[in-house]
Enzyme design. Structure first.
Site, PDB file in Angstrom:
ATOM      1  N   CYS A  38     -76.574 -25.796  24.728  1.00  0.00           N
ATOM      2  CA  CYS A  38     -77.165 -24.554  25.233  1.00  0.00           C
ATOM      3  C   CYS A  38     -78.559 -24.817  25.804  1.00  0.00           C
ATOM      4  CB  CYS A  38     -77.245 -23.561  24.072  1.00  0.00           C
ATOM      5  SG  CYS A  38     -78.121 -22.025  24.436  1.00  0.00           S
ATOM      6  N   SER A  40     -81.151 -23.195  24.984  1.00  0.00           N
ATOM      7  CA  SER A  40     -82.062 -23.197  23.837  1.00  0.00           C
ATOM      8  C   SER A  40     -82.090 -24.566  23.155  1.00  0.00           C
ATOM      9  CB  SER A  40     -81.637 -22.129  22.819  1.00  0.00           C
ATOM     10  OG  SER A  40     -81.774 -20.837  23.367  1.00  0.00           O
ATOM     11  N   HIS A  43     -84.377 -26.716  25.082  1.00  0.00           N
ATOM     12  CA  HIS A  43     -85.771 -26.420  24.751  1.00  0.00           C
ATOM     13  C   HIS A  43     -86.169 -27.122  23.452  1.00  0.00           C
ATOM     14  CE1 HIS A  43     -86.759 -23.630  27.901  1.00  0.00           C
ATOM     15  NE2 HIS A  43     -85.775 -22.796  27.586  1.00  0.00           N
ATOM     16  N   CYS A  97     -82.415  -5.027   6.231  1.00  0.00           N
ATOM     17  CA  CYS A  97     -83.548  -4.520   7.011  1.00  0.00           C
ATOM     18  C   CYS A  97     -83.167  -3.187   7.680  1.00  0.00           C
ATOM     19  CB  CYS A  97     -83.988  -5.547   8.047  1.00  0.00           C
ATOM     20  SG  CYS A  97     -82.819  -5.771   9.415  1.00  0.00           S
ATOM     21  N   CYS A 100     -80.274  -3.462  10.227  1.00  0.00           N
ATOM     22  CA  CYS A 100     -78.971  -3.677   9.591  1.00  0.00           C
ATOM     23  C   CYS A 100     -78.466  -2.406   8.926  1.00  0.00           C
ATOM     24  CB  CYS A 100     -79.072  -4.814   8.570  1.00  0.00           C
ATOM     25  SG  CYS A 100     -79.229  -6.459   9.300  1.00  0.00           S
ATOM     26  N   CYS A 108     -81.338  -7.542  13.723  1.00  0.00           N
ATOM     27  CA  CYS A 108     -81.844  -7.876  12.391  1.00  0.00           C
ATOM     28  C   CYS A 108     -83.236  -8.499  12.467  1.00  0.00           C
ATOM     29  CB  CYS A 108     -80.878  -8.844  11.704  1.00  0.00           C
ATOM     30  SG  CYS A 108     -81.436  -9.405  10.074  1.00  0.00           S
ATOM     31  N   GLU A 149     -69.903 -17.845  22.899  1.00  0.00           N
ATOM     32  CA  GLU A 149     -71.262 -17.374  22.633  1.00  0.00           C
ATOM     33  C   GLU A 149     -72.082 -17.211  23.911  1.00  0.00           C
ATOM     34  OE1 GLU A 149     -75.514 -17.333  21.533  1.00  0.00           O
ATOM     35  OE2 GLU A 149     -74.453 -18.812  22.750  1.00  0.00           O
ATOM     36  N   ILE A 177     -75.915 -19.647  31.465  1.00  0.00           N
ATOM     37  CA  ILE A 177     -76.119 -18.210  31.328  1.00  0.00           C
ATOM     38  C   ILE A 177     -76.128 -17.537  32.698  1.00  0.00           C
ATOM     39  CG2 ILE A 177     -77.668 -16.399  30.496  1.00  0.00           C
ATOM     40  CD1 ILE A 177     -76.206 -18.009  28.303  1.00  0.00           C
ATOM     41  N   ARG A 203     -75.097 -27.631  40.082  1.00  0.00           N
ATOM     42  CA  ARG A 203     -74.735 -26.355  39.474  1.00  0.00           C
ATOM     43  C   ARG A 203     -74.444 -25.291  40.532  1.00  0.00           C
ATOM     44  NH1 ARG A 203     -78.836 -25.869  34.383  1.00  0.00           N
ATOM     45  NH2 ARG A 203     -80.376 -25.671  36.049  1.00  0.00           N
TER      46      ARG A 203
END
Length: 345
Positions: A38, A40, A43, A97, A100, A108, A149, A177, A203
């Protein structure tokens, strides 16, 4: 077992032999068959600003876009059963919380995330809450399921942007994404989808294979001129999926009066926005992150019905021992999507 871990607060990842996890109460153990790299994760690999909170958790096994087969379950787990093929929502809500309690676990305040705040799936096995598991349709193989995901993130961004029939859309960013947003915007009824990258030939070629003829490489053409050429003027919706601060202001510049810009990229630096221009243009700037449980069900149904439409997103498949090479391919834009196959020799 072999695992890919973030072991130091610096550039890079390590391959390590670690104990095979055991499922705790309410958990299952999953033999990982496919796990996507991913943005992320990249990163984390680069150690860009904004991930310092991971430091006290190291060494931590990364990876959160995955699918596999349940091989062990805690005694209190009724579903999924051993032998069930699953994919997993990596965000684990606390259940206590205010968000939730109000039935919004996606918001959350104390969420835990597989691969970011607890051990993830760049490994042969991963323990995960049974409640986070989704059974895979028979027609969805593991590598397609590993796209669930990020496709959910993309689908939720399109929902946030309220794309409607006939809209013109610019997607800034040709990574997973961004390409997922383009696919979901087209399915939502967008009449024109323009995919934009920079020095992104591989890409952008993937975007064209997915059926998006309108692509722009900012290394060759300025954004406003390209959008005018391809859309005949400004557009109804802009999606920012680059993580580059300037892309937000660039995106606003090609957005029609009353249009919506959705920021889905993770930024390592603050963004400056001309609020006077935003107000006068009646623009809306919205953030989108993660997805809803209902989004997961929708995307899995979509993959079951039209999975081959999404397979061209995957450009590379590597074994677990070659995961670091997969990160290099992702970082240098030589890949549209790299899927790690931990059981592959």
């Amino acid at each position: 077992m072999l695992a890919v871990q973030k072991s130091q607060p610096e550039h890079g990842l390590t391959l390590a032999e670690v104990p095979r996890p055991a499922p705790g109460p309410g958990e299952v153990l999953i033999e990982v068959e496919a796990c996507g790299i991913c943005g992320s994760d990249v990163h984390v690999y680069e150690w860009t600003s904004g991930y310092e909170w991971m430091t006290p958790l190291m060494p931590l096994t990364v990876g959160h876009e995955f699918a596999g087969t349940v091989v062990e379950a805690a005694p209190d787990v009724a579903f999924p059963e051993i032998g069930q093929r699953v994919t997993v929502w990596p965000s684990i809500s606390c259940g206590a919380c205010p968000a939730c309690r109000e039935g919004q676990p996606e918001n959350c305040e104390r969420k835990v995330t597989l691969g970011l705040t607890r051990h993830g799936a760049f490994a042969t096995h991963v323990a995960a809450p049974a409640a986070s598991c989704f059974a895979l349709p028979d027609s969805v193989d593991s590598e397609l399921a590993s796209l669930t995901e990020p496709l959910c993130v993309s689908a939720r961004a399109v929902e946030t942007g309220e794309v409607r029939l006939g809209h013109s859309v610019v997607v800034l960013g040709a990574g997973m994404i961004g390409l997922g947003i383009a696919l979901m915007a087209r399915r939502a009824g967008a009449a024109k989808v323009i995919v934009v990258g920079k020095d992104d030939s591989v890409r952008l070629a993937c975007a064209r294979r997915l059926g998006f003829a309108a692509t722009v490489d900012l290394a060759e053409e300025e954004l406003a001129a390209a959008v005018t050429r391809l859309a005949g003027g400004k557009v109804d919706r802009v999606f920012e999926a680059t993580g580059v601060a300037a892309s937000v202001t660039d995106g606003l510049s090609v957005l029609r009066r009353g249009g919506i810009l959705v920021a889905a990229g993770i930024h390592s630096r603050p963004v400056s926005v001309d609020l006077t221009a935003l107000v006068r243009g009646k623009h809306q700037l919205r953030g989108s992150h993660g997805a809803l449980r209902s989004t997961w069900a929708t995307v899995l149904k979509l993959l079951a019905e039209s999975g081959e439409e999404f397979r061209p997103l995957i450009s590379h498949r590597v074994g677990l021992a070659d995961t670091i090479e997969g990160f290099r391919l992702s970082l240098t834009k030589e890949a549209s999507k790299v899927v790690v196959r931990p059981q592959q020799s």
